[in-house]
Design a protein around this motif. Structure first.
Motif, PDB file in Angstrom:
ATOM      1  N   ALA A 390       0.837  -1.209   0.000  1.00  0.00           N
ATOM      2  CA  ALA A 390       0.000   0.000   0.000  1.00  0.00           C
ATOM      3  C   ALA A 390       0.866   1.250   0.000  1.00  0.00           C
ATOM      4  O   ALA A 390       0.585   2.218  -0.734  1.00  0.00           O
ATOM      5  CB  ALA A 390      -0.932  -0.003   1.214  1.00  0.00           C
ATOM      6  N   ASN A 431      -6.420  10.014   0.779  1.00  0.00           N
ATOM      7  CA  ASN A 431      -7.512   9.912   1.752  1.00  0.00           C
ATOM      8  C   ASN A 431      -8.012   8.476   1.872  1.00  0.00           C
ATOM      9  O   ASN A 431      -8.288   7.982   2.971  1.00  0.00           O
ATOM     10  CB  ASN A 431      -8.661  10.832   1.320  1.00  0.00           C
ATOM     11  N   GLN A 432      -8.130   7.816   0.732  1.00  0.00           N
ATOM     12  CA  GLN A 432      -8.606   6.437   0.736  1.00  0.00           C
ATOM     13  C   GLN A 432      -7.596   5.517   1.426  1.00  0.00           C
ATOM     14  O   GLN A 432      -7.976   4.611   2.184  1.00  0.00           O
ATOM     15  CB  GLN A 432      -8.863   5.967  -0.697  1.00  0.00           C
ATOM     16  N   TYR A 433      -6.307   5.753   1.163  1.00  0.00           N
ATOM     17  CA  TYR A 433      -5.248   4.990   1.833  1.00  0.00           C
ATOM     18  C   TYR A 433      -5.363   5.149   3.350  1.00  0.00           C
ATOM     19  O   TYR A 433      -5.321   4.170   4.110  1.00  0.00           O
ATOM     20  CB  TYR A 433      -3.877   5.463   1.340  1.00  0.00           C
ATOM     21  N   ALA A 435      -7.952   6.037   5.143  1.00  0.00           N
ATOM     22  CA  ALA A 435      -9.166   5.384   5.654  1.00  0.00           C
ATOM     23  C   ALA A 435      -9.023   3.864   5.654  1.00  0.00           C
ATOM     24  O   ALA A 435      -9.431   3.187   6.616  1.00  0.00           O
ATOM     25  CB  ALA A 435     -10.366   5.801   4.806  1.00  0.00           C
ATOM     26  N   ASP A 436      -8.450   3.303   4.594  1.00  0.00           N
ATOM     27  CA  ASP A 436      -8.301   1.848   4.504  1.00  0.00           C
ATOM     28  C   ASP A 436      -7.353   1.306   5.581  1.00  0.00           C
ATOM     29  O   ASP A 436      -7.604   0.229   6.163  1.00  0.00           O
ATOM     30  CB  ASP A 436      -7.771   1.445   3.126  1.00  0.00           C
ATOM     31  N   GLN A 437      -6.275   2.032   5.848  1.00  0.00           N
ATOM     32  CA  GLN A 437      -5.281   1.544   6.817  1.00  0.00           C
ATOM     33  C   GLN A 437      -5.730   1.775   8.255  1.00  0.00           C
ATOM     34  O   GLN A 437      -5.282   1.070   9.164  1.00  0.00           O
ATOM     35  CB  GLN A 437      -3.925   2.219   6.578  1.00  0.00           C
ATOM     36  N   ALA A 438      -6.615   2.762   8.464  1.00  0.00           N
ATOM     37  CA  ALA A 438      -7.227   3.025   9.783  1.00  0.00           C
ATOM     38  C   ALA A 438      -6.202   3.043  10.912  1.00  0.00           C
ATOM     39  O   ALA A 438      -6.222   2.179  11.814  1.00  0.00           O
ATOM     40  CB  ALA A 438      -8.309   1.988  10.068  1.00  0.00           C
ATOM     41  N   THR A 457       1.439   9.028   5.377  1.00  0.00           N
ATOM     42  CA  THR A 457       0.411  10.035   5.102  1.00  0.00           C
ATOM     43  C   THR A 457       1.013  11.434   5.153  1.00  0.00           C
ATOM     44  O   THR A 457       0.736  12.276   4.281  1.00  0.00           O
ATOM     45  CB  THR A 457      -0.741   9.918   6.116  1.00  0.00           C
TER      46      THR A 457
END
Length: 524
Positions: A390, A431-433, A435-438, A457
């Protein structure tokens, strides 16, 4: 090393206050200049005001002012607009500047020495508003008051029959050289649609051009004919040389013009003829190099309508900047309008676009991630840790994004909106990265992995802020301040220098507040 680059706006005719169209050209040209500076090029950027001509003299008379008083007042308004919109020009030139009179008379003399100027009498149609001569075949007829028919220019402005002694330029001599220029150098005039229009115009035949006026005296005096003032477009176009010290061989002129610097004029589509037919012909006559490129951008339309005082839809750009923010206005105009085509705007469009891309996308990402660093990492950039697929993909796509931006901005077409769009896509992907990695959840189960996500990030935000500095310079610098990036780590070369692990960063702050829809659009 890359050649130096000299980039200019058209100089604004200040017989009225600046409007959003003036702001758009200044902002777009500023963005191009900033992009090249960030790329490491030696850039000189010029804008200013075109203060001579019959229209200025008439406006001054109506207001009971001397022309120079009106020119000074109005020029100040345009200079203030540039300051307010963060326009990074190196010189704000005025055609009433003393060195400009010297330069205009020098190029006039060079054309005279070539045998391209002769004295005769002008009889024909002239538009005071356009400061332009028109052939009978170019005019359009419209119904006037009382059912009468009146003649108008192709721009829809009134024309009047003019008879007076005038110096003429042998423009007809340059028909074939101009056609050769367009054929051999397609990049000279962009977009292609503008070049096709000008080729068709030149192929229709060129008449010699009236170059002086005797019916008024507000302008640059013709050498040896003190009762003549130069046609305002001779004077106006020469500003590009004046700003480099022409005719003196100063440091600027050899660097940016005579020794092969890249000279680029950004202008509105309504003045393409003056810049791509008259101007190169004058330069050929004076044995001076031609610009590398002239780019004719489109118009800005207020809710799809052309701006007009009679419609009451002419908008003050400073009021828009005050209402929504300078960078928000810059971002909207540069990202939502295809450079080279007409675009439309409204307060609602500005709010919607900047809230979505800046407040929700960029601002929210920065606020969430940097707040976690402040809370969980003692306010220091955490360790990068081992990159997973990722992270590898995230950084690779950011590198590809920069390559795409460079392609859009150096292809000769200045695809500004497309360049910004790939940055927006990377913002969304980051942003998606996140959110996905949380990382908030990882903090409980795998703190090292959470740190790695926060590191990557922050690194993505750093790169994105640098890549946006030519678009939203003030906001991008605020973002880089939050990442403790010094002034020497903010150009494109710094993209390859990762953010430092353990670097102390300030407490996060909101940079892109959400905008509210205007309660009354008249307020903006």
């Amino acid at each position: 090393m890359s050649k130096p680059i000299y980039i200019t706006t058209a100089i604004s005719y200040p017989n009225g206050p600046p409007h959003i169209g003036h702001a758009y050209e200044a902002i777009a040209t500023d963005a191009i200049a900033r992009f090249h500076r960030l790329s490491g090029r030696d850039v000189r950027f010029q804008t200013g005001t075109d203060e001579h001509g019959l229209k200025m003299a008439q406006t001054a008379e109506k207001r009971g002012l001397a022309p120079i008083e009106l020119a000074t007042e109005m020029s100040h308004n345009f200079s203030a607009m540039c300051d307010r919109l963060n326009i990074s020009h190196d010189r704000f030139i005025r055609t009433t500047d003393a060195d400009h009179h010297v330069a205009s008379q020098a190029i006039w003399q060079a054309m005279a020495d070539k045998g391209d100027l002769y004295l005769d009498k002008y009889e024909g149609w002239y538009s005071v508003r356009d400061e332009a001569y028109y052939d009978e075949s170019e005019l359009i007829e419209a119904e006037g008051e009382g059912g009468t028919t009146e003649k108008l220019s192709p721009q829809g402005t009134p024309v009047e029959w003019t008879v007076e002694e005038s110096w003429f330029f042998r423009l007809s001599r340059y028909q074939e050289p101009l056609l050769k220029l367009f054929a051999e150098n397609p990049a000279f005039l962009k977009p292609d649609s503008r070049r096709n229009e000008m080729i068709k115009f030149v192929e229709g035949g060129l008449n010699d051009l009236s170059m002086s006026r005797t019916s008024f005296d507000w302008g640059v005096k013709v050498p040896g004919s003190e009762n003549h003032v130069m046609y305002v477009w001779v004077d106006a176009l020469t500003n590009y040389l004046t700003g480099l010290g022409y005719p003196d061989e100063t440091d600027l002129y050899p660097k940016y013009w005579s020794e092969g610097g890249d000279m680029i004029h950004i202008i509105g589509k309504d003045i393409v003829r003056f810049h791509t037919i008259y101007w190169p012909a004058f330069l050929m006559s004076a044995n001076l190099p031609l610009p590398k490129q002239i780019f004719g951008h489109g118009f800005l339309l207020n809710r799809g309508e052309k701006m007009s005082k009679s419609l009451g839809n002419v908008v003050d750009p400073i009021s828009l900047a005050d209402a929504f923010g300078v960078d928000q206005l810059r971002y909207f105009l540069l990202s939502d309008v295809v450079f080279g085509k007409d675009g439309t705007y409204s307060p609602e469009m500005i709010v919607t676009k900047t809230n979505a891309d800046l407040a929700n996308n960029f601002g929210n990402l920065a606020q969430r991630s940097l707040s976690m660093i402040a809370k969980n990492c003692d306010g220091k950039i955490p360790a990068a840790g081992a990159a997973t697929d990722a992270e590898t993909r995230l950084l690779a796509e950011l590198a590809t994004c920069f390559d795409q931006i460079c392609g859009f901005m150096t292809s000769g077409s200045f695809q500004i909106d497309a360049a910004i769009d790939v940055i927006r896509e990377r913002l969304s992907a980051t942003n998606q990265y996140f959110a996905d990695q949380a990382p908030w959840a990882l903090r409980k189960t795998d703190p090292d992995r959470a740190d790695s996500v926060l590191y990557h990030t922050a690194e993505a935000i750093r790169r994105l802020a640098i890549m946006l500095r030519w678009v939203i310079p003030e906001s991008s610098d605020k973002m880089l301040d939050l990442l403790a990036q010094g002034p020497d780590h903010r150009d494109f070369d710094a993209l390859d220098t990762p953010i430092g692990e353990g670097l102390a960063v300030p407490a996060p702050q909101a940079i892109f507040p959400r905008l509210d829809m205007p309660a009354d659009e008249g307020e903006a």
